[in-house]
Design a protein around this motif. Structure first.
Motif, PDB file in Angstrom:
ATOM      1  N   TYR A  32       0.809  -1.205   0.000  1.00  0.00           N
ATOM      2  CA  TYR A  32       0.000   0.000   0.000  1.00  0.00           C
ATOM      3  C   TYR A  32       0.843   1.256   0.000  1.00  0.00           C
ATOM      4  O   TYR A  32       1.814   1.382   0.748  1.00  0.00           O
ATOM      5  CB  TYR A  32      -0.916   0.026   1.227  1.00  0.00           C
ATOM      6  N   ALA A  33       0.425   2.193  -0.850  1.00  0.00           N
ATOM      7  CA  ALA A  33       0.877   3.564  -0.676  1.00  0.00           C
ATOM      8  C   ALA A  33       0.076   4.140   0.485  1.00  0.00           C
ATOM      9  O   ALA A  33      -1.084   3.778   0.692  1.00  0.00           O
ATOM     10  CB  ALA A  33       0.644   4.376  -1.942  1.00  0.00           C
ATOM     11  N   GLY A  56      10.477   5.927  -0.971  1.00  0.00           N
ATOM     12  CA  GLY A  56      11.501   6.704  -1.640  1.00  0.00           C
ATOM     13  C   GLY A  56      11.132   8.166  -1.727  1.00  0.00           C
ATOM     14  O   GLY A  56       9.995   8.514  -2.003  1.00  0.00           O
ATOM     15  N   GLY A  57      12.109   9.037  -1.503  1.00  0.00           N
ATOM     16  CA  GLY A  57      11.839  10.467  -1.476  1.00  0.00           C
ATOM     17  C   GLY A  57      11.243  10.997  -2.762  1.00  0.00           C
ATOM     18  O   GLY A  57      10.431  11.917  -2.743  1.00  0.00           O
ATOM     19  N   GLU A  58      11.641  10.405  -3.896  1.00  0.00           N
ATOM     20  CA  GLU A  58      11.146  10.907  -5.171  1.00  0.00           C
ATOM     21  C   GLU A  58       9.684  10.590  -5.377  1.00  0.00           C
ATOM     22  O   GLU A  58       9.047  11.149  -6.267  1.00  0.00           O
ATOM     23  CB  GLU A  58      11.991  10.321  -6.327  1.00  0.00           C
ATOM     24  N   ASN A  59       9.147   9.707  -4.579  1.00  0.00           N
ATOM     25  CA  ASN A  59       7.746   9.328  -4.716  1.00  0.00           C
ATOM     26  C   ASN A  59       6.939   9.765  -3.497  1.00  0.00           C
ATOM     27  O   ASN A  59       6.018   9.073  -3.083  1.00  0.00           O
ATOM     28  CB  ASN A  59       7.636   7.807  -4.910  1.00  0.00           C
ATOM     29  N   THR A  60       7.316  10.893  -2.956  1.00  0.00           N
ATOM     30  CA  THR A  60       6.609  11.437  -1.808  1.00  0.00           C
ATOM     31  C   THR A  60       5.976  12.765  -2.208  1.00  0.00           C
ATOM     32  O   THR A  60       6.621  13.597  -2.843  1.00  0.00           O
ATOM     33  CB  THR A  60       7.568  11.648  -0.628  1.00  0.00           C
ATOM     34  N   PHE A  61       4.717  12.933  -1.817  1.00  0.00           N
ATOM     35  CA  PHE A  61       3.979  14.147  -2.158  1.00  0.00           C
ATOM     36  C   PHE A  61       3.715  14.959  -0.894  1.00  0.00           C
ATOM     37  O   PHE A  61       3.430  14.392   0.173  1.00  0.00           O
ATOM     38  CB  PHE A  61       2.643  13.776  -2.805  1.00  0.00           C
ATOM     39  N   THR A  71       7.086  16.176   7.383  1.00  0.00           N
ATOM     40  CA  THR A  71       7.842  15.100   6.756  1.00  0.00           C
ATOM     41  C   THR A  71       7.129  13.780   7.025  1.00  0.00           C
ATOM     42  O   THR A  71       6.787  13.475   8.174  1.00  0.00           O
ATOM     43  CB  THR A  71       9.264  15.017   7.308  1.00  0.00           C
ATOM     44  N   THR A  72       6.914  13.020   5.964  1.00  0.00           N
ATOM     45  CA  THR A  72       6.316  11.705   6.134  1.00  0.00           C
ATOM     46  C   THR A  72       7.361  10.623   5.881  1.00  0.00           C
ATOM     47  O   THR A  72       8.278  10.813   5.073  1.00  0.00           O
ATOM     48  CB  THR A  72       5.108  11.517   5.197  1.00  0.00           C
ATOM     49  N   SER A  73       7.235   9.539   6.604  1.00  0.00           N
ATOM     50  CA  SER A  73       8.149   8.412   6.438  1.00  0.00           C
ATOM     51  C   SER A  73       7.397   7.136   6.800  1.00  0.00           C
ATOM     52  O   SER A  73       6.301   7.196   7.362  1.00  0.00           O
ATOM     53  CB  SER A  73       9.389   8.574   7.319  1.00  0.00           C
ATOM     54  N   ARG A  74       7.990   6.015   6.458  1.00  0.00           N
ATOM     55  CA  ARG A  74       7.354   4.749   6.795  1.00  0.00           C
ATOM     56  C   ARG A  74       8.411   3.729   7.164  1.00  0.00           C
ATOM     57  O   ARG A  74       9.540   3.792   6.681  1.00  0.00           O
ATOM     58  CB  ARG A  74       6.483   4.241   5.643  1.00  0.00           C
ATOM     59  N   ASP A  75       8.005   2.787   7.995  1.00  0.00           N
ATOM     60  CA  ASP A  75       8.850   1.674   8.390  1.00  0.00           C
ATOM     61  C   ASP A  75       8.059   0.409   8.073  1.00  0.00           C
ATOM     62  O   ASP A  75       7.160   0.031   8.832  1.00  0.00           O
ATOM     63  CB  ASP A  75       9.193   1.763   9.877  1.00  0.00           C
TER      64      ASP A  75
END
Length: 121
Positions: A32-33, A56-61, A71-75
């Protein structure tokens, strides 16, 4: 069926910070995104951030209103997505919702219950 549970909301003064977490269960998290939406009283729900399955940073909106502050991130090992919110403003006050969209899909498949963020001036 995926369950999403947000935490970390609360009351903070303008200029402060909060970190929201969204824990997922019941599915393959990396399929899931993930996104964070917010809804202020009397306003429509809006997309704040979105992050791809890989994080990946390039796929973050980021919405223009939060760029440079949030800032969003995921683990994926912890089945958790995060939203770090800095330099908070009163206009950031809203209920924040975590959402999951199956990779390759075009709609939101699951929503969390929401967590209230209140920023006082």
């Amino acid at each position: 069926q995926v369950q999403l549970v947000e935490s970390g909301g609360g009351l903070v003064q303008a200029g402060g910070s909060l970190r929201l977490s969204c824990a997922a269960s019941g599915g393959t998290f990396s399929s899931y995104a993930m996104g964070w939406f917010r809804q202020a009283p009397g306003k429509e729900r809006e997309l704040v951030t979105a992050i791809s399955w890989s994080g990946g940073g390039e796929n973050t909106f980021y919405a223009d209103s939060v760029k440079g502050r949030f800032t969003t991130s995921r683990d994926n090992a912890k089945n958790t997505v995060y939203l770090q919110m800095n330099s908070l403003k009163p206009e950031d006050t809203a209920v924040y919702y975590c959402a999951a969209s199956l990779v390759g899909g075009t709609s939101i498949d699951y929503w969390g219950q929401g967590t209230q963020v209140t920023v006082s001036s």
